[in-house]
Design a protein around this motif. Structure first.
Motif, PDB file in Angstrom:
ATOM      1  N   UNK A 127       0.821  -1.217   0.000  1.00 44.28           N
ATOM      2  CA  UNK A 127       0.000   0.000   0.000  1.00 44.28           C
ATOM      3  C   UNK A 127       0.852   1.263   0.000  1.00 44.28           C
ATOM      4  N   UNK A 128       2.192   1.106   0.115  1.00 44.98           N
ATOM      5  CA  UNK A 128       3.072   2.251   0.137  1.00 44.98           C
ATOM      6  C   UNK A 128       3.689   2.452   1.501  1.00 44.98           C
ATOM      7  N   UNK A 129       4.228   3.652   1.709  1.00 53.25           N
ATOM      8  CA  UNK A 129       4.824   4.020   2.990  1.00 53.25           C
ATOM      9  C   UNK A 129       3.784   4.776   3.816  1.00 53.25           C
ATOM     10  N   UNK A 130       3.520   4.288   5.015  1.00 57.25           N
ATOM     11  CA  UNK A 130       2.457   4.876   5.832  1.00 57.25           C
ATOM     12  C   UNK A 130       2.936   5.049   7.262  1.00 57.25           C
ATOM     13  N   UNK A 131       2.490   6.110   7.901  1.00 54.11           N
ATOM     14  CA  UNK A 131       2.819   6.395   9.293  1.00 54.11           C
ATOM     15  C   UNK A 131       1.578   6.243  10.156  1.00 54.11           C
ATOM     16  N   UNK A 132       1.787   5.684  11.351  1.00 49.54           N
ATOM     17  CA  UNK A 132       0.704   5.508  12.311  1.00 49.54           C
ATOM     18  C   UNK A 132       1.199   5.895  13.703  1.00 49.54           C
ATOM     19  N   UNK A 133       0.283   6.396  14.501  1.00 49.92           N
ATOM     20  CA  UNK A 133       0.533   6.641  15.922  1.00 49.92           C
ATOM     21  C   UNK A 133      -0.660   6.054  16.667  1.00 49.92           C
ATOM     22  N   UNK A 134      -0.487   4.876  17.222  1.00 48.37           N
ATOM     23  CA  UNK A 134      -1.610   4.166  17.837  1.00 48.37           C
ATOM     24  C   UNK A 134      -1.498   4.205  19.355  1.00 48.37           C
ATOM     25  N   UNK A 135      -2.612   4.543  19.978  1.00 51.48           N
ATOM     26  CA  UNK A 135      -2.735   4.483  21.427  1.00 51.48           C
ATOM     27  C   UNK A 135      -3.823   3.471  21.748  1.00 51.48           C
ATOM     28  N   UNK A 136      -3.615   2.723  22.773  1.00 52.82           N
ATOM     29  CA  UNK A 136      -4.604   1.690  23.064  1.00 52.82           C
ATOM     30  C   UNK A 136      -4.520   1.189  24.486  1.00 52.82           C
ATOM     31  N   UNK A 137      -5.424   0.296  24.783  1.00 55.99           N
ATOM     32  CA  UNK A 137      -5.467  -0.406  26.056  1.00 55.99           C
ATOM     33  C   UNK A 137      -5.310  -1.893  25.781  1.00 55.99           C
ATOM     34  N   UNK A 138      -4.878  -2.640  26.789  1.00 60.13           N
ATOM     35  CA  UNK A 138      -4.819  -4.092  26.645  1.00 60.13           C
ATOM     36  C   UNK A 138      -5.279  -4.733  27.938  1.00 60.13           C
ATOM     37  N   UNK A 170      -5.547   0.124   8.568  1.00 59.88           N
ATOM     38  CA  UNK A 170      -5.162  -0.484   9.847  1.00 59.88           C
ATOM     39  C   UNK A 170      -3.651  -0.713   9.837  1.00 59.88           C
ATOM     40  N   UNK A 171      -2.948  -0.383  10.921  1.00 56.07           N
ATOM     41  CA  UNK A 171      -1.511  -0.668  10.968  1.00 56.07           C
ATOM     42  C   UNK A 171      -1.253  -2.151  10.724  1.00 56.07           C
ATOM     43  N   UNK A 172      -0.291  -2.489   9.884  1.00 56.38           N
ATOM     44  CA  UNK A 172      -0.033  -3.904   9.580  1.00 56.38           C
ATOM     45  C   UNK A 172       0.264  -4.761  10.803  1.00 56.38           C
ATOM     46  N   UNK A 173       0.851  -4.177  11.851  1.00 56.52           N
ATOM     47  CA  UNK A 173       1.171  -4.984  13.032  1.00 56.52           C
ATOM     48  C   UNK A 173      -0.073  -5.358  13.825  1.00 56.52           C
ATOM     49  N   UNK A 174      -1.212  -4.716  13.541  1.00 58.75           N
ATOM     50  CA  UNK A 174      -2.464  -5.096  14.188  1.00 58.75           C
ATOM     51  C   UNK A 174      -3.191  -6.188  13.401  1.00 58.75           C
ATOM     52  N   UNK A 175      -2.868  -6.325  12.120  1.00 55.30           N
ATOM     53  CA  UNK A 175      -3.495  -7.354  11.296  1.00 55.30           C
ATOM     54  C   UNK A 175      -2.907  -8.726  11.639  1.00 55.30           C
ATOM     55  N   UNK A 176      -3.592  -9.755  11.183  1.00 56.85           N
ATOM     56  CA  UNK A 176      -3.159 -11.125  11.483  1.00 56.85           C
ATOM     57  C   UNK A 176      -2.382 -11.713  10.323  1.00 56.85           C
ATOM     58  N   UNK A 177      -1.268 -12.346  10.659  1.00 58.54           N
ATOM     59  CA  UNK A 177      -0.475 -13.136   9.720  1.00 58.54           C
ATOM     60  C   UNK A 177      -0.216 -14.489  10.366  1.00 58.54           C
ATOM     61  N   UNK A 178       0.194 -15.452   9.574  1.00 63.14           N
ATOM     62  CA  UNK A 178       0.568 -16.772  10.075  1.00 63.14           C
ATOM     63  C   UNK A 178       1.861 -17.197   9.403  1.00 63.14           C
ATOM     64  N   UNK A 179       2.448 -18.282   9.940  1.00 64.68           N
ATOM     65  CA  UNK A 179       3.684 -18.808   9.390  1.00 64.68           C
ATOM     66  C   UNK A 179       4.855 -18.593  10.319  1.00 64.68           C
TER      67      UNK A 179
END
Length: 626
Positions: free
Chosen positions: A423-434, A508-517
């Protein structure tokens, strides 16, 4: 000459040691001294015969020192005779433990009974040793009793198995170990109800050879009811003794309970600052009903270093190191710095390396003895098969140990990251709770053979740059089944599922998406290489994840094991795909078992590989795959 169980008390016990019901009586040190001083090699061979086979014969063979040590010569004739005299006692004790109180034991060295030989006798080299055991009749319990037995309790945490459930009942086989177990259960029952000084007053065991029965009476003095008293800490150097006492959770006035004391011990172990920590109760309960304790501790060094490595033919070599500071300010505060370089391949290209550096600060005993404050910061540059990430992140939260098996955690996170993907070069600043919960009922974290593990984690977040909120949920379960008495064969299974709600995939930031392998996911495929293909060649992470593994582990020797496994997983964009999108990997592995856990080497094949997937993958590491 042979030695009989019936005559042992008067014929043998006054002049030699004898172990019965866990107590050694009339020990004759000369036997040990003779074996220790005389070192002339005396080889021997053993022939063993028993009137009973099966478990009885196995127990007898295991009890015999002559059988156990026959591959090594004895320390001269005196040493061999001393070993044989000890076997009389050991074999009779083994008969008692199987419920045989009228048996006989004959041990002949050459042509003479061992009990009649002088220590300076001349023996051939090697000398034949013949052991003949006649078990005699099987004895059963006739009349059994526990005087001053603890009353029943309705508190499930204080309930203790009744001795009759362990075989301490009329008509049951009168094994000596059953009497010992009944004593321990009777003492435990009183202690669970607040009587720490409960003790055995007397044990009366009478064998009737006319009826082949045993009468047993155990008498208990429960002692006074007590509550925990003050805890005095001894042995601290850098640790604050008041903090250590508070961290035990043993507040004066709490009813004495061995489970509470055990949990206090585990709290101290979690601090990771003591090489040893041991509670010693006062000799007597005070007049106010309190039982004081002294806690004896020995502190570990203030610093610790560590290094590690992983290897995969797909993901390359990874090197990591850490530096841990213990007890920074006197209350077991820990600071750990981690650094990692990964994806090291050949030919070496530093531009393809992954880098990570981070620090974690832990403050135990925050708010309560079972709650830790955890704060962490990190920075990384990682090249995944489907995207690259350059980021800095921080989190702060609490970890609460609800019980030995159940842990809760929760807190806040922030991450500033730049991603490069299709999708290109993208910047994110995510704040959250866990928030998360974990149940860990496994018998080991590095090499489990039984038990169950389950975890659930939820993470709501918002991208502060784009204003897009989302939430991520992950659940995982693992289970283990051991077979054979020593768990030489283990069947292990794992399942993991994830779901993500939020904006479109490209927001959505790629690190929040799901991958496998990868080694901890679907072996045979690259790490995070299994994602969603939109049909035009663009591969991203997905909203849904489902993974599963089944693994059969078998020990070939005490140190070597083999493993066969099958992994599967798929990632979906908006709906779960069909089975044709399921990625499968299968393979075999070797385990080398060490005191720190098994060393792992796995070879995996992708069963339905796509263009770009490897033909095979090799993984190496420490600990089981899951």
């Amino acid at each position: 000459m042979c030695i009989s169980a019936a005559a042992l008390a008067v014929a043998v016990a006054p002049v030699s040691a004898f172990e019965f019901l866990g107590i050694t009586l009339f020990e004759d040190q000369s036997d040990k001294d003779a074996e220790a001083v005389i070192v002339d090699p005396q080889p021997y061979t053993v022939t063993f015969t028993s009137s009973e086979g099966g478990t009885v014969e196995s127990a007898l063979r295991d009890a015999s020192a002559l059988m156990r040590d026959q591959d090594e010569p004895a320390s001269g004739a005196a040493g061999l005779i001393a070993k044989a005299k000890g076997d009389y006692r050991r074999l009779l004790a083994a008969l008692y433990n199987q419920g045989y109180y009228g048996g006989t034991v004959s041990i002949r060295i050459g042509n003479s009974e061992a009990a009649n030989l002088a220590p300076d006798v001349n023996l051939p080299d090697p000398v034949p040793v013949t052991i003949v055991v006649t078990a005699g009749p099987l004895f059963t319990f006739n009349d059994v009793a526990i005087v001053n037995q603890a009353p029943p309790t309705s508190d499930p945490d204080d309930q203790v198995e009744l001795p009759v459930m362990r075989g301490y009942g009329a008509g049951e086989v009168a094994r000596s170990s059953v009497i010992l177990a009944a004593e321990q259960l009777a003492l435990q029952a009183w202690r669970e109800q607040g009587h720490p000084k409960a003790e055995i007053v007397s044990r009366d065991v009478v064998a009737d050879h006319a009826t082949n029965t045993v009468d047993a009476t155990i008498t208990i003095n429960p002692g006074p009811y007590a509550a925990f008293g003050p805890v005095t800490v001894s042995g601290t150097e850098r640790m604050n003794p008041e903090f250590v006492a508070r961290q035990t959770g043993l507040r004066p006035g709490i009813e004495y309970d061995p489970d509470t004391l055990e949990r206090a011990q585990k709290r101290l172990d979690r601090l990771e600052v003591f090489s040893s920590a041991r509670f010693e109760a006062a000799e007597t309960v005070r007049s106010d009903g309190l039982l004081p304790y002294t806690l004896l501790v020995d502190e570990l060094p203030g610093r610790r270093f560590g290094v590690g490595a992983t290897y995969s033919t797909v993901d390359g070599l990874g090197l990591e190191a850490y530096h841990l500071w213990r007890n920074l300010f006197g209350q077991a505060e820990r600071l750990r710095l981690d650094a990692r370089v990964a994806s090291i391949g050949y030919p070496v290209n530093t531009e393809e390396f992954d880098y990570f550096v981070g620090g974690t600060f832990t403050k135990p005993g925050f708010l309560s003895p079972d709650t830790d404050l955890v704060a962490a910061v990190s920075a990384e540059r990682t090249l995944y098969p489907t995207y690259s990430e350059t980021s800095a992140s921080a989190k702060v939260g609490l970890t609460h140990y609800f019980s030995d098996e159940i842990t809760f955690e929760g807190g806040a996170t922030f991450k500033r990251a730049r991603f490069e993907d299709d999708f290109g070069t993208r910047d994110f600043a995510t704040a959250g709770l866990y928030a998360g919960a974990t149940y860990d009922g496994r018998d080991s974290t590095v090499d489990p053979t039984e038990g169950f593990y389950a975890s659930a984690n939820v993470e709501p977040f918002v991208d502060l740059l784009g204003g897009k909120p989302g939430a991520r949920l992950v659940i995982e379960g693992r289970t283990y089944f051991g077979f054979n008495p020593d768990d030489a064969f283990v069947l292990a299974g794992r399942i993991k599922a994830g779901a993500l709600v939020g904006p479109s995939l490209n927001e959505i930031p790629p690190d929040k998406l799901f991958f496998a392998g990868g080694g901890g996911s679907v072996r045979g495929y690259g790490y995070k290489s299994i994602g969603v293909d939109d049909g035009s060649g663009i591969v991203t992470g997905g909203r849904y994840l489902l993974e599963g593994s089944i693994e059969a582990r078998a020990k070939v020797t005490e140190d070597i094991g083999v493993v066969g496994f099958l992994d599967g997983g798929y990632v979906a964009a908006d709906t779960f795909p069909g089975l044709d999108d399921l990625r499968l990997g299968a393979g075999v592995g070797i385990r080398y078992y060490t005191g720190l856990g098994p060393l792992r080497l796995d070879v995996a094949l992708p069963l339905n590989k796509r263009p770009g997937d490897p033909d095979y993958a090799i993984y190496a590491g420490i600990g089981q795959a899951f």
